[in-house]
Design a protein around this motif. Structure first.
Motif: not given
Length: 233
Positions: A90-104, A120-133
């Motif tokens: 789970e930690a490795a998967l989360e690292i991968g998700r954060r790596f995709r975060d948009v660099e401003v 920009m945000l679809m890759p990191q938000m579409r698979d989240l288990k809870t709502e994130v705003f």
């Protein structure tokens, strides 16, 4: 690959067949998904090497993306896969998700449409288990100043606070904002609460001189835009 007993410990394999040694010699791109996962697992379980266990996991889930939004109870199907190994995965998967975060960056293109933000945000938000705003903060030219989480909620709702969002926008000297949240159910239709919140935020933005350009709901490879649907007031 050199023949060896399928459940033999990886240490007994020829060195060139061992995932870790293969990675160091040829690079991570040379490894299969199962081999990469085996490196994370480090050790196998009784009667199965790390690579055997990794193959079973990949056979079950198919992709890392599927694995990333799996209910933790599904891991119990793998005998001997304890909390430590699950945490490593789970930690490795989360690292991968954060790596995709948009660099401003200062040269970031202008935001011209809801699709720009959704892409920009679809890759990191579409698979989240809870709502994130999230809130995207823009300057007067609609270039991104910053982006951040405003609230994290349950599976059914997030509770962003209008005053805090506007206050943060003022602190960042933002001229405009775009709000984005995901629906874990993948149903992108706005709820009554989504509509009520959008109206309240728009009203507060007008009062404080912050343009609320859009509220975007992310589903699974699709999105809903209040602006595109003519619902921004």
């Amino acid at each position: 690959m050199t023949d060896h007993h399928p459940s033999a410990g990886i240490k007994s394999w020829p060195e060139g067949d061992r995932p870790r040694e293969k990675l160091l010699k040829k690079g991570p791109e040379a490894l299969s998904n199962s081999e990469l996962l085996a490196i994370l697992l480090r050790t196998g379980v009784e009667g199965a090497s790390a690579i055997d266990l990794a193959r079973r996991i990949m056979d079950r889930f198919g992709t890392f993306r599927n694995m990333s939004h799996t209910d933790r109870r599904e891991w119990k199907a793998f005998k001997g896969l304890g909390p430590a190994k699950i945490a490593q995965i789970e930690a490795a998967l989360e690292i991968g998700r954060r790596f995709r975060d948009v660099e401003v960056r200062p040269d970031q293109p202008k935001i011209a449409s809801a699709k720009d933000v959704a892409d920009m945000l679809m890759p990191q938000m579409r698979d989240l288990k809870t709502e994130v705003f999230k809130v995207v903060y823009l300057n007067s030219n609609n270039r991104i100043i910053d982006m951040g989480n405003a609230a994290t909620g349950t599976v059914n709702q997030a509770m962003p606070i209008v005053r805090e969002i506007i206050h943060t926008a003022l602190q960042k000297f933002a001229a405009a904002i775009i709000c984005v949240h995901n629906h874990p159910s993948a149903n992108i239709a706005p709820s009554p609460e989504d509509k009520k919140f959008t109206g309240e935020l728009s009203a507060a933005g007008k009062l404080m001189g912050i343009k609320v350009l859009d509220h975007i709901i992310i589903g699974d490879d699709n999105y809903f835009s209040f602006a595109d649907e003519g619902l921004m007031v």
